[in-house]
Design a protein around this motif. Structure first.
Motif, PDB file in Angstrom:
ATOM      1  N   ALA B 264     -77.165   1.339  -3.460  1.00 10.86           N
ATOM      2  CA  ALA B 264     -78.331   0.125  -2.820  1.00 10.86           C
ATOM      3  C   ALA B 264     -78.702  -0.513  -4.431  1.00 10.86           C
ATOM      4  CB  ALA B 264     -79.601   1.003  -2.453  1.00 10.86           C
ATOM      5  N   ALA B 265     -78.999   0.409  -5.383  1.00  6.89           N
ATOM      6  CA  ALA B 265     -79.586  -0.432  -6.641  1.00  6.89           C
ATOM      7  C   ALA B 265     -78.472  -1.372  -7.198  1.00  6.89           C
ATOM      8  CB  ALA B 265     -79.886   0.708  -7.699  1.00  6.89           C
ATOM      9  N   PHE B 266     -77.301  -0.972  -7.196  1.00  7.81           N
ATOM     10  CA  PHE B 266     -76.193  -1.802  -7.433  1.00  7.81           C
ATOM     11  C   PHE B 266     -75.997  -3.085  -6.823  1.00  7.81           C
ATOM     12  CE2 PHE B 266     -73.122   0.797 -10.367  1.00  7.81           C
ATOM     13  CZ  PHE B 266     -73.561  -0.011 -11.462  1.00  7.81           C
ATOM     14  N   ASP B 267     -76.554  -3.162  -5.473  1.00  8.63           N
ATOM     15  CA  ASP B 267     -76.543  -3.922  -4.726  1.00  8.63           C
ATOM     16  C   ASP B 267     -77.886  -5.049  -4.648  1.00  8.63           C
ATOM     17  OD1 ASP B 267     -75.008  -5.494  -2.735  1.00  8.63           O
ATOM     18  OD2 ASP B 267     -75.589  -4.458  -0.975  1.00  8.63           O
ATOM     19  N   GLY B 268     -78.475  -4.641  -5.485  1.00 10.90           N
ATOM     20  CA  GLY B 268     -79.849  -5.229  -5.845  1.00 10.90           C
ATOM     21  C   GLY B 268     -80.705  -5.043  -4.710  1.00 10.90           C
ATOM     22  N   ARG B 269     -80.689  -3.935  -3.907  1.00  9.11           N
ATOM     23  CA  ARG B 269     -81.537  -3.550  -2.964  1.00  9.11           C
ATOM     24  C   ARG B 269     -82.654  -2.827  -3.187  1.00  9.11           C
ATOM     25  NH1 ARG B 269     -78.704  -1.213   0.691  1.00  9.11           N
ATOM     26  NH2 ARG B 269     -76.478  -2.076   0.167  1.00  9.11           N
ATOM     27  N   ASP B 270     -83.855  -2.441  -2.838  1.00  9.94           N
ATOM     28  CA  ASP B 270     -84.497  -1.390  -3.127  1.00  9.94           C
ATOM     29  C   ASP B 270     -84.703  -0.505  -1.642  1.00  9.94           C
ATOM     30  OD1 ASP B 270     -86.149  -3.259  -1.574  1.00  9.94           O
ATOM     31  OD2 ASP B 270     -87.607  -3.225  -3.146  1.00  9.94           O
ATOM     32  N   TYR B 271     -83.763  -0.631  -0.923  1.00 18.37           N
ATOM     33  CA  TYR B 271     -83.760   0.348   0.242  1.00 18.37           C
ATOM     34  C   TYR B 271     -82.224   0.772   0.545  1.00 18.37           C
ATOM     35  CZ  TYR B 271     -82.816  -4.156   2.464  1.00 18.37           C
ATOM     36  OH  TYR B 271     -82.186  -5.373   2.646  1.00 18.37           O
ATOM     37  N   VAL B 272     -82.301   1.836   1.176  1.00 15.61           N
ATOM     38  CA  VAL B 272     -80.924   2.422   1.485  1.00 15.61           C
ATOM     39  C   VAL B 272     -80.520   2.046   2.784  1.00 15.61           C
ATOM     40  CG1 VAL B 272     -79.519   4.635   1.832  1.00 15.61           C
ATOM     41  CG2 VAL B 272     -80.939   4.431  -0.118  1.00 15.61           C
ATOM     42  N   LEU B 273     -79.269   1.634   2.900  1.00 19.66           N
ATOM     43  CA  LEU B 273     -78.574   1.348   4.095  1.00 19.66           C
ATOM     44  C   LEU B 273     -77.862   2.459   4.984  1.00 19.66           C
ATOM     45  CD1 LEU B 273     -77.714  -2.514   4.005  1.00 19.66           C
ATOM     46  CD2 LEU B 273     -79.479  -1.566   5.415  1.00 19.66           C
ATOM     47  N   PRO B 274     -77.690   2.452   6.013  1.00 17.57           N
ATOM     48  CA  PRO B 274     -76.746   3.544   6.876  1.00 17.57           C
ATOM     49  C   PRO B 274     -75.420   3.288   6.175  1.00 17.57           C
ATOM     50  CG  PRO B 274     -78.223   2.741   8.517  1.00 17.57           C
ATOM     51  CD  PRO B 274     -78.493   1.941   7.257  1.00 17.57           C
ATOM     52  N   ASP B 275     -74.940   1.739   5.671  1.00 13.42           N
ATOM     53  CA  ASP B 275     -73.730   1.443   5.231  1.00 13.42           C
ATOM     54  C   ASP B 275     -73.468   2.262   3.953  1.00 13.42           C
ATOM     55  OD1 ASP B 275     -75.120  -0.981   6.728  1.00 13.42           O
ATOM     56  OD2 ASP B 275     -73.064  -1.158   7.163  1.00 13.42           O
ATOM     57  N   ASP B 276     -74.566   2.255   3.211  1.00  8.72           N
ATOM     58  CA  ASP B 276     -74.429   2.963   1.834  1.00  8.72           C
ATOM     59  C   ASP B 276     -73.843   4.309   1.962  1.00  8.72           C
ATOM     60  OD1 ASP B 276     -75.344   0.712   0.463  1.00  8.72           O
ATOM     61  OD2 ASP B 276     -77.500   1.258   0.725  1.00  8.72           O
ATOM     62  N   LEU B 277     -74.735   5.066   2.961  1.00  7.17           N
ATOM     63  CA  LEU B 277     -74.359   6.315   3.361  1.00  7.17           C
ATOM     64  C   LEU B 277     -73.087   6.441   4.017  1.00  7.17           C
ATOM     65  CD1 LEU B 277     -78.105   7.071   4.839  1.00  7.17           C
ATOM     66  CD2 LEU B 277     -76.946   8.199   2.909  1.00  7.17           C
ATOM     67  N   LYS B 278     -72.412   5.688   4.650  1.00  6.87           N
ATOM     68  CA  LYS B 278     -71.357   5.741   5.361  1.00  6.87           C
ATOM     69  C   LYS B 278     -70.120   5.829   4.241  1.00  6.87           C
ATOM     70  CE  LYS B 278     -70.144   4.410   9.336  1.00  6.87           C
ATOM     71  NZ  LYS B 278     -69.754   3.683  10.524  1.00  6.87           N
ATOM     72  N   VAL B 279     -70.426   4.753   3.369  1.00 12.29           N
ATOM     73  CA  VAL B 279     -69.252   4.516   2.531  1.00 12.29           C
ATOM     74  C   VAL B 279     -69.249   5.767   1.494  1.00 12.29           C
ATOM     75  CG1 VAL B 279     -68.990   3.298   0.174  1.00 12.29           C
ATOM     76  CG2 VAL B 279     -69.453   2.183   2.261  1.00 12.29           C
ATOM     77  N   LEU B 280     -70.235   6.463   1.038  1.00 12.76           N
ATOM     78  CA  LEU B 280     -70.629   7.724   0.240  1.00 12.76           C
ATOM     79  C   LEU B 280     -70.514   8.946   0.880  1.00 12.76           C
ATOM     80  CD1 LEU B 280     -72.959   5.819  -2.180  1.00 12.76           C
ATOM     81  CD2 LEU B 280     -70.605   6.498  -2.909  1.00 12.76           C
ATOM     82  N   ALA B 281     -70.375   8.771   2.237  1.00 12.37           N
ATOM     83  CA  ALA B 281     -70.574  10.421   2.938  1.00 12.37           C
ATOM     84  C   ALA B 281     -69.100  11.372   2.275  1.00 12.37           C
ATOM     85  CB  ALA B 281     -70.341  10.073   4.320  1.00 12.37           C
ATOM     86  N   GLU B 282     -67.851  10.410   2.546  1.00  6.95           N
ATOM     87  CA  GLU B 282     -66.920  11.486   2.066  1.00  6.95           C
ATOM     88  C   GLU B 282     -66.801  11.901   0.596  1.00  6.95           C
ATOM     89  OE1 GLU B 282     -63.369  10.597   1.062  1.00  6.95           O
ATOM     90  OE2 GLU B 282     -63.114  12.344   0.851  1.00  6.95           O
ATOM     91  N   PRO B 283     -67.108  10.954  -0.411  1.00  9.53           N
ATOM     92  CA  PRO B 283     -67.221  11.477  -1.832  1.00  9.53           C
ATOM     93  C   PRO B 283     -68.315  12.364  -2.051  1.00  9.53           C
ATOM     94  CG  PRO B 283     -66.865   9.042  -1.526  1.00  9.53           C
ATOM     95  CD  PRO B 283     -67.468   9.348  -0.135  1.00  9.53           C
ATOM     96  N   ALA B 284     -69.484  12.392  -1.431  1.00 13.11           N
ATOM     97  CA  ALA B 284     -70.484  13.229  -1.726  1.00 13.11           C
ATOM     98  C   ALA B 284     -70.637  14.396  -0.895  1.00 13.11           C
ATOM     99  CB  ALA B 284     -71.959  12.505  -1.315  1.00 13.11           C
ATOM    100  N   LEU B 285     -70.050  14.438   0.367  1.00 15.98           N
ATOM    101  CA  LEU B 285     -70.196  15.592   1.063  1.00 15.98           C
ATOM    102  C   LEU B 285     -69.199  16.439   1.291  1.00 15.98           C
ATOM    103  CD1 LEU B 285     -72.243  14.246   4.414  1.00 15.98           C
ATOM    104  CD2 LEU B 285     -73.113  15.552   2.582  1.00 15.98           C
ATOM    105  N   ALA B 286     -67.770  15.958   1.203  1.00 16.75           N
ATOM    106  CA  ALA B 286     -66.491  16.377   1.431  1.00 16.75           C
ATOM    107  C   ALA B 286     -66.338  17.841   0.566  1.00 16.75           C
ATOM    108  CB  ALA B 286     -65.408  15.750   1.292  1.00 16.75           C
ATOM    109  N   HIS B 287     -66.665  17.862  -0.620  1.00 15.49           N
ATOM    110  CA  HIS B 287     -66.512  18.921  -1.543  1.00 15.49           C
ATOM    111  C   HIS B 287     -67.898  20.029  -1.411  1.00 15.49           C
ATOM    112  CE1 HIS B 287     -69.181  16.436  -3.842  1.00 15.49           C
ATOM    113  NE2 HIS B 287     -69.395  17.088  -4.504  1.00 15.49           N
TER     114      HIS B 287
END
Lengths: 653, 312, 309
Positions: B264-287
């Protein structure tokens, strides 16, 4: 039983103990061990691992059980229910300390319910009702938790919270429906029951007029709040209503019990000026011209006696309502053949003369009225008589003796109700002064004192009217105003009313409500007495109130249009806001826009993804723009920062 | 977000970084995104994949792009903790012990084949990653700031390797699986110039201080209840899934959110979107999710994302 | 909807009846009446709430994977609950016996619940309905609803018995000639570099004009052939099936491919791939044959080309 259920069972058992404690059948700290055992159950349960602990425990329970059975068999039927109650609560404590993980706590639930039922016979006062409300909540919650722990899974705290929340809602619903049915269900309020009254009210001594007076009856007295009589003076003045309204007269005392005058309708024993029926359906006796007229309303004339003051000279039923009365020679008035309608409400007017009539007692009557039982007369009575006489001149007249004896008792003996601490255990204690007594003790003591000194007298059961209701300009007589006093023949051959009970105690108002708490408690007590004394009239009144409700509301609205409209608007606003909170407009707008674009949000799809799909699908420009705008707004409101700043958070769509 | 990093510049930084990486290594953007998110969120990255697909190059490019120091540690079973952190050496000329900094003292550290080293060395590395400092002979030395560890695990050879425990995996904010590059990338690679030459041409995008400022912006990113509920739904679903032995822990959820905040920060937002979470779910959760059959949980998480409703 | 009083409910009803008798036996008392009404309303509210609870759930899907006999297996229920529900027990209704899924649903909305299906005997069960029962809220009544469903529960033999049985009953074909060559010829194929000259099938070579060699069993994708002779006694058949299951599953794990042959049935399972559902279903449904039935046809080649490991 699983651990999740234990707190609820503990609460139930504590409430059961409170029920039994509230009845007062176990004196003093008798239930303290059971309280301690229940409160300690979470720790005591662990001790049951060891055989010797179980053995000791079970032996103890058996011992108490044997003691209770022995007590019940030796004291007779009277205490059977009481011992049964103690046994039931003991059983609860035993169960809550011993129930195993695989056992089902069904018995605890049923036992608890039964204890609530039985105690309602002993002490159906406001305290009981509050306990029962608490009991209903805990019972409902315990049943619900029981269903869930049955599945064997450990209950999470969150689930328990949810269940308790459900249980509260359920209990409120059950209470509301019960109340509704209680009011609405038609039923016979005077149903005698198959077994008659034999089992009925024997144990619930409510202050009232009994056929006999046992003076060693120490059971606690309930002070009923229900209005038994309403006395409206024609003049509207409080002073025109006599205080003492006679209902039943007792002349015979056997040392323990007063029984009604056992004279036959024989003129030889006539103790009062005779009542004579007149042609217009009223009854009169010759006591001189009336000084006041009091209208009497009896909501419930169940015992067929018509209370009247000693100085009543005429008794007029309302026009068109013939009453066939019979008089007891003693002076009590009875309605013969009281029909149903009359039993539910009787009205008559009483004319009151300046004084009571002169009676000439026959010898036999005189003997009766000065008769003392051969035994059971406390020795202290003679000493008391001597003491009273010592203060009087030797040739004192009967009136003087009577008044002096009354004054002495009023000044030297304490007033208390049975069941309160310090109450005398028997007449002897009261006479000695080591115990306090209530009106029956005072009256009995006075009657015996007078008879010992040769003054003919009798005991009167009736009501002491002293609660003036300025609103209706009438005297309210409640069942707790039941009273006993003495009538003695004075010097001039007229009956005198002698009330030995200290008037300051018995006529004391029940304490002004000093704060809102006691005021609301008083209010609750009145409401509860309405429940306990619910009858056909009240039911009809309630139904009428319900039927009148729409009309009343419309009337109120017409009378005060602005406040009502404001209240309604406030209510609508609140509902609307709640709806709004449940379904935020941003979500609703987004859903509308999605529908307008002919799409639907797939499972697991975010608004932005939906927007991409919509762009890829090549839908028309207008709905797409709408969708884009709705998605942007939704994102800002739902996902965006809590305090939205316009320069930030614009999505990159 | 601090005032010195406007929303547009954060986005520019990200685009420039992506351009730099794309110019040197043939790694798809989907694999680069988690790495960048970890960089800005202050986490570390576990790279998995066969050797020779440009992991080292990726790390070097990253280091050069942020004007940071790059070091590489090749782990073998005889690497000792002091080889990583550095040690005190007797300096005869000075007449005292001097501390010689190990390879850990850099901004971007490539820890190669961490499953080859002994648990002792590994735990030393992990501790340094966690705390950002090294304790040695009573002295506490700060590591580089920013400090990003890109660790690799050799999935091909299992001889002479130690298993990496679950707790160790948890230290990595994201795990990125690198596969063979797509055909067009690979072809471009063959036809283009030498990697080193291209690396030399890379212009730094941002310096370490700016990156730290960006990192501060990550802390400002907000998570609204609806988004938090989405996190909870997905995490709970992993716990109740029939094939899962060990579901995602609350810490896993926090790590996921942290990475999403980085995005979100890289995208210039100061709030998290479900899209951020969906994109990062597999890298952050799979292990952090362990299946019963020992397989990777990637597909499982993708399935869950498909079926879990996004709170509106 | 099926409504049945539970044991607690029956006891409660008896208590209520006894109280009612006591109420009628004594003269009317408001409190007694109130308490009896309370008990009745408690039951009534319990019934209504229970109905709401049990009907609040819509079943979206029930995912029952094939599983071995004698072992509980994880299944998944996809639900859509209108509100938070409590104490729901889901039971697969297969007409003969109820397969219980003891699951407690406690959330509202769409969800997938993990549940455990108790161990079953080998077979294929046709499940036509899902029964949802609950005793919520007060445990006085058990309320049940049936939701139509059409799924098959496949329970294949337990593979744990396998190794012992394999050697005894199921013949593993591919006996080795003098320790090196498998004897059975599985088929013919074109010559490849490295093939032994003695394997050349001269007749076929002459017929087709290209060198053709005999392919041996061992080469057919390293596949083992597991023969299940269904003429065996019931016990033996179960053992054979268990052995065959073990072979099929080990093929799926890492082992060599397996050819499964029985009367009227042949299947080939390449190594390293999960066994197809049809094979597991056959193993679950296989029944014995009379002793005078035909033997399994061993000579038939599998229809599909074997995959190489």
């Amino acid at each position: 039983m699983r651990d999740g259920l234990l707190p609820f069972l503990l609460l139930l058992t504590l409430l059961d103990l409170a029920f039994v404690q509230a009845t007062g059948i176990v004196a003093g700290q008798g239930l303290l061990p059971l309280w301690l055992l229940t409160l300690g159950a979470p720790w005591l349960r662990r001790l049951q691992r060891w055989l010797w602990c179980r053995l000791t425990w079970n032996l103890g329970v058996l011992l108490v059980f044997a003691l209770l059975v022995r007590h019940a068999t030796t004291t007779g039927l009277l205490h059977m229910l009481e011992d049964g109650l103690v046994l039931a609560v003991l059983c609860q404590v035993h169960l809550v300390n011993n129930i195993g993980a695989r056992q089902r706590p069904d018995l605890v639930f049923f036992n608890s319910l039964l204890i609530a039922f039985v105690t309602s016979f002993f002490a159906p006062d406001l305290g009981w009702s509050l306990l029962f409300v608490a009991h209903a909540f805990v019972l409902v919650a315990a049943l619900q938790v029981n269903v869930l722990v049955r599945r064997g899974a450990a209950l999470e705290a969150g689930v328990v919270r949810q269940v308790v929340r459900h249980a509260i809602a359920h209990a409120v619903a059950i209470g509301a429906i019960t109340a509704l049915l209680f009011v609405l269900l038609p039923r016979d309020f005077a149903r005698p029951g198959w077994l008659g009254d034999a089992l009925g009210r024997e144990h619930g001594a409510e202050a009232g007029i009994a056929d006999r007076i046992r003076i060693d009856d120490e059971r606690p007295t309930r002070l009923g709040e229900s209005v038994v009589m309403r006395l409206s003076p024609a003049s509207g003045r409080e002073a025109d209503v006599p205080h003492h309204w006679r209902s039943i007269l007792f002349a015979e005392f056997d040392g323990a019990e007063w029984s009604p005058t056992a004279f036959r309708t024989d003129s030889r024993f006539a103790l009062d000026v005779d009542w004579v029926a007149t042609g217009d359906g009223s009854w009169r006796r010759d006591l001189g011209p009336p000084v006041a007229v009091v209208h009497v309303q009896l909501p419930d004339a169940g015992d067929a006696r018509l209370p009247h003051p000693l100085t009543a000279s005429a008794l007029r039923p309302p026009r068109g309502q013939g009453l066939s009365l019979s008089t007891e020679p003693s002076g009590a008035l009875l309605v013969e053949r009281l029909d149903r309608e009359q039993a539910r409400g009787l009205e008559y007017a009483v004319e009151i003369a300046a004084g009571s009539g002169r009676v000439s007692l026959t010898r036999a009557a005189q003997d009766r009225l000065t008769h003392l039982p051969a035994q059971n007369i406390p020795r202290v009575l003679h000493d008391l008589a001597t003491q009273v006489r010592r203060e009087l001149p030797p040739g004192a007249s009967p009136t003087t003796i009577a008044l002096a004896s009354r004054d002495w008792l009023q000044q030297h003996r304490r007033y208390q109700l049975p069941g309160e601490p310090g109450f005398a255990r028997n007449l002897g204690e009261f006479l000695i002064g080591s115990g306090a007594g209530h009106c029956e003790y005072f009256a009995t003591a006075l009657a015996l004192l007078l008879r010992l000194q040769g003054v003919p007298c009798r005991l009167v059961g009736g009501y002491l009217a002293h609660e003036w209701d300025p609103a209706s300009a009438s005297m309210l007589v409640r069942s707790r105003h039941a009273h006993a006093w003495v009538e003695a023949i004075g010097d001039d051959g007229r009956w005198l009313v002698l009330d030995a009970t200290p008037p300051a105690d018995v006529m004391a108002p029940r304490g002004e409500a000093t704060n809102w708490l006691s005021a609301s408690w008083r209010q609750l007590e009145t409401m509860w007495s309405d429940v306990v004394g619910f009858d056909g009239n009240r039911r009809a009144a309630w139904l009428q109130r319900v039927l009148d409700l729409p009309g009343d509301l419309a009337g109120t609205a017409a009378a005060h249009p602005f406040p009502v409209a404001a209240t309604l608007a406030l209510g609508v606003l609140l509902v609307y806001r709640r709806r709004r909170r449940q379904h935020e407009p941003a979500i609703a707008d987004l859903e509308r826009a999605v529908r307008a674009a002919g799409l639907s949000l797939r499972n697991g799809e975010t608004p932005r993804e939906l927007l991409l799909r919509a762009e890829a699908a090549g839908i028309a420009t207008a709905p797409l723009a709408g969708l884009r705008q709705a998605a942007r707004r939704h994102e800002r409101l739902r996902y965006g920062p809590a305090a939205t700043r316009p320069d930030r958070g614009t999505p990159r769509t | 977000m601090p005032a010195n990093i406007p929303a547009s510049s954060a986005r520019c930084v990200r685009q420039d970084l992506e351009r730099n990486l794309a110019a040197v290594v043939a790694v798809p953007a989907a694999a680069i995104e988690p790495v960048l998110c970890a960089l800005v969120a202050g986490g570390h990255v576990l790279l998995e994949g066969i050797p020779g697909i440009g992991k080292t190059l990726l790390a070097r490019t990253l280091a050069q792009s942020i004007r940071g120091e790059f070091r590489r540690i090749q782990f073998t079973n005889d690497v000792m903790p002091s080889d990583v952190t550095g040690s005190a050496v007797w300096r005869a000329d000075l007449g005292r012990f001097a501390f010689v900094r190990g390879p850990l003292f850099a901004n971007v550290v490539l820890a190669d084949e961490i499953n080859r080293t002994s648990p002792r060395t590994l735990s030393c590395l992990l501790e340094a990653m966690e705390s950002g400092r090294v304790s040695l002979e009573g002295r506490t030395l700060e590591l580089g700031r920013p400090f990003l560890v890109l660790a690799t695990r050799n999935p091909v050879e299992f001889h002479g390797t130690f298993p990496v425990p679950e707790a160790a995996l948890d230290r990595f904010l994201v795990r990125v699986e690198l596969d063979y590059p797509a055909a067009e990338f690979e072809l471009a690679l063959y036809g283009g110039r030498d990697c080193e030459a291209r690396l030399a041409e890379i212009q730094p995008v941002v310096d370490c201080d700016q990156l730290l400022a960006l990192r501060a912006a990550v802390d400002e990113v907000q998570v609204r209840p609806a988004v938090a509920e989405y996190v909870y739904r997905v995490v709970r679903a992993t716990r109740h899934h029939a094939d899962v032995q060990l579901g995602a822990s609350p810490r896993a959820a926090l790590a996921w959110l942290r990475a999403a905040k980085g995005r979100a920060a890289f995208d210039g937002r100061d709030y998290v979107l479900p899209d951020d979470l969906k994109v990062l779910a597999e890298p952050a959760l799979a292990h952090r999710v362990f299946r019963r059959d020992g397989e990777s949980a990637s597909t499982l998480i993708a399935d869950l994302l498909r079926t879990t409703e996004v709170p509106l | 909807m099926r409504i049945r009083p539970t044991e607690l409910g029956l006891k409660g009803l008896m208590l209520l009846a006894a109280l009612e008798i006591a109420f009628l036996a004594t003269s009317y008392s408001n409190l007694f009446f109130l308490l009896i009404v309370f008990c009745g309303v408690l039951g009534g509210v319990g019934l209504l709430t229970g109905m709401r609870n049990v009907t609040a759930v819509r079943v979206l899907a029930v995912d029952v994977p094939a599983g071995p006999a004698g072992q509980p297996r994880a299944v998944r229920l996809s639900l859509d609950a209108r509100r938070r529900t409590f104490d729901l027990v889901f039971a697969l209704d297969d007409g003969t016996r109820d397969l219980l899924l003891p699951a407690i649903a406690t959330a509202a909305g769409r969800q997938t619940l993990p549940a455990l299906l108790p161990d079953l005997a080998r077979g294929v069960r046709d499940v036509r309905a899902l029964r949802i029962t609950s005793r919520f809220p007060f445990g006085l009544f058990e309320l049940g609803v049936r939701r139509p469903l059409a799924i098959e529960v496949v329970t294949y033999p337990p593979p744990s018995l396998a190794t012992a049985a394999t050697s005894r009953r199921s013949q593993t074909h591919g006996r080795h000639h003098d320790g090196t060559q498998p004897a059975t010829v599985a088929g013919l194929r074109p010559f490849r570099t490295g093939d032994a000259v003695r394997d050349v099938h001269w007749k076929a070579t002459a017929r087709r004009g290209v060198p053709i060699v005999k392919e041996r069993e061992a080469e057919a994708g390293d596949a083992r052939t597991v023969v299940v002779d269904r003429r065996a006694s019931a016990d033996e058949l179960e053992r054979d099936l268990a052995a065959a299951t073990a072979a099929v599953l080990s093929a799926a794990a890492a082992g060599p491919g397996v050819r499964l042959v029985s009367q009227g049935y042949t299947a080939h399972l390449p190594a390293g791939q999960p066994p197809p559902a049809a094979v597991l279903r056959w193993l679950a449904a296989a029944t014995g044959l009379p002793a005078d039935a035909a033997a399994p046809e061993l000579s038939r080649r599998p229809d599909q080309e074997p995959a190489r490991a």
